[in-house]
Design a protein around this motif. Sequence first.
Motif, PDB file in Angstrom:
ATOM      1  N   THR A 181       0.723  -1.215  -0.219  1.00 34.64           N
ATOM      2  CA  THR A 181      -0.375  -0.171   0.452  1.00 34.64           C
ATOM      3  C   THR A 181       0.819   1.127   0.276  1.00 34.64           C
ATOM      4  O   THR A 181       0.679   1.721  -0.328  1.00 34.64           O
ATOM      5  N   ARG A 182       1.801   1.532   1.129  1.00 34.70           N
ATOM      6  CA  ARG A 182       2.835   1.727   0.683  1.00 34.70           C
ATOM      7  C   ARG A 182       3.418   2.397  -0.497  1.00 34.70           C
ATOM      8  O   ARG A 182       4.113   3.624  -1.138  1.00 34.70           O
ATOM      9  N   SER A 183       4.094   1.497  -1.022  1.00 35.27           N
ATOM     10  CA  SER A 183       5.199   1.289  -1.822  1.00 35.27           C
ATOM     11  C   SER A 183       4.476   1.728  -3.638  1.00 35.27           C
ATOM     12  O   SER A 183       5.185   2.129  -4.206  1.00 35.27           O
ATOM     13  N   THR A 184       2.788   1.097  -3.846  1.00 33.52           N
ATOM     14  CA  THR A 184       2.533   1.353  -4.697  1.00 33.52           C
ATOM     15  C   THR A 184       1.898   2.765  -5.127  1.00 33.52           C
ATOM     16  O   THR A 184       1.597   3.577  -6.094  1.00 33.52           O
ATOM     17  N   LYS A 185       2.173   3.776  -4.251  1.00 33.43           N
ATOM     18  CA  LYS A 185       1.719   4.720  -4.523  1.00 33.43           C
ATOM     19  C   LYS A 185       2.821   5.940  -5.758  1.00 33.43           C
ATOM     20  O   LYS A 185       2.126   6.724  -6.006  1.00 33.43           O
ATOM     21  N   ARG A 186       3.789   5.423  -5.897  1.00 30.73           N
ATOM     22  CA  ARG A 186       4.318   5.474  -6.690  1.00 30.73           C
ATOM     23  C   ARG A 186       3.950   5.821  -7.889  1.00 30.73           C
ATOM     24  O   ARG A 186       4.505   6.415  -9.303  1.00 30.73           O
ATOM     25  N   ASN A 188       1.631   6.851 -10.422  1.00 31.09           N
ATOM     26  CA  ASN A 188      -0.067   7.705 -10.831  1.00 31.09           C
ATOM     27  C   ASN A 188      -0.375   7.889 -11.959  1.00 31.09           C
ATOM     28  O   ASN A 188      -1.307   8.514 -12.254  1.00 31.09           O
ATOM     29  N   ARG A 191      -5.430   4.252  -9.754  1.00 30.71           N
ATOM     30  CA  ARG A 191      -5.383   4.113  -8.985  1.00 30.71           C
ATOM     31  C   ARG A 191      -5.554   2.800  -8.309  1.00 30.71           C
ATOM     32  O   ARG A 191      -5.783   1.640  -8.772  1.00 30.71           O
ATOM     33  N   ARG A 236     -11.354  11.389   1.910  1.00 29.44           N
ATOM     34  CA  ARG A 236     -10.085  11.340   1.888  1.00 29.44           C
ATOM     35  C   ARG A 236      -9.888  12.406   2.492  1.00 29.44           C
ATOM     36  O   ARG A 236      -8.311  11.648   2.564  1.00 29.44           O
ATOM     37  N   GLN A 242      -7.311   5.316   3.572  1.00 26.27           N
ATOM     38  CA  GLN A 242      -5.996   5.951   2.984  1.00 26.27           C
ATOM     39  C   GLN A 242      -6.073   6.153   1.716  1.00 26.27           C
ATOM     40  O   GLN A 242      -5.571   6.389   0.461  1.00 26.27           O
ATOM     41  N   ASN A 243      -7.047   4.629   1.045  1.00 24.75           N
ATOM     42  CA  ASN A 243      -7.378   4.714  -0.498  1.00 24.75           C
ATOM     43  C   ASN A 243      -8.892   4.833  -0.495  1.00 24.75           C
ATOM     44  O   ASN A 243      -9.585   4.088  -0.109  1.00 24.75           O
TER      45      ASN A 243
END
Length: 410
Positions: A181-186, A188, A191, A236, A242-243
Amino acid sequence: GRLFREFGVVVAGAVLISAFVSLTITPVLNVVLHRESTHTEGSGHGKFYDMTEPFFQGMESWYGRMVGGFLKVRGLAWLVVAACAGLIYFIGKGIPNELAPLEDRSSVRLVLTGPEGMSFESMEKVSAQVAAFVSDSVPENDFVFARTPAGGSANTAQVRVGLVPPDQRKRTQDQIAKYLTRSTKRFNDARIFVVQEQTIAVGSGAKSSVPVQFVLQNTDLEKIKEALPKFLAAARQDPTFQNVDANLKFNKPEVQLTFDRLKIRDLGLTTQDVAAAVQGAFGGRRMAYFLRDGRQYQVIGQVDRGARSAPNDISRLYVTNSRGESIPLSAVVHQTENSNPATLYHFNRFKAATISAQLAEGKTVGDGVRAMQAIADKVLDPDVFQTALTGSSRDFAESAGNTTFAFLLA
């Protein structure tokens, strides 16, 4: 019911074992323990009875003295009951509410949603990048599988990560899901929701859905269109999530054509002539069949790809009127560009939008449902909108509604 099938099997098995013991072993044991003593001065019972009976008599005498003393101040019983009820309330209020703790099933899903209008090739490229990243960054994976599309439109994809058994890895499934979850925010271009399979879920789709799903319902689509952005903005900003995303998106580009019927009649045309010209150029209408080498092929009528790639290409079309004159379509057709949903959704016969949310670390389904309801009370007009839960949230609400009844029954 279906949610507690395993519990029902355990209770039924315990009842059967208890019945077997009661009808077989217990009577035999009672006979053995109560055999008459061989001593002439005995009590008429066995040695075991003579050895243990003084203890039980003393306990019975002590219990009698305690009950007699308590009856002298019997009014304190209500204070004890009230204190116990208050203690149960405060302890229960502080305990996180969850349908069932997530089990480590060695499986994590990543649900991808791209922008509306995203092509299959672009979405497949994004899903391949995500799958490659997961394969490289999660050494505990057993396999990584990506499929595009994952729903009814080309801008969806899903990446499934199979993990090795728990005894062969250092991190748990939950720790890996939080890391993803933290890493896949890269990424863009889409979603990404990281989903763990729910321990208890009704239906195959509920197992792979996000934990919180809140439904807005109204008979008027325009009212949903007006309220949905406000609801999403509030959700949000809520630290519980968080998503957050919605299935109803008003972002599919459309061109609406309006025919000037009076001008069409004055120029010697008919509405059918204009509609046929537009459909023949852009609609891809099947006009005929032909046979070649024993195979049947369709004849599709439309202009070349380069002449139908933009809305303004319609101004290049001409239609012949009853006098043989070529009339440009732009003279009788007006264009209006807007955006509308790619799909209209319904829930309980109402037009609906489902808000899906992934929980922040340390939050439970109960926290998410309460947060969604609080946002609905703040943003929505209760006289205009109806709300509902679906997926795991609905399962949680239905089971939680029976908890108080089951507790009182117990």
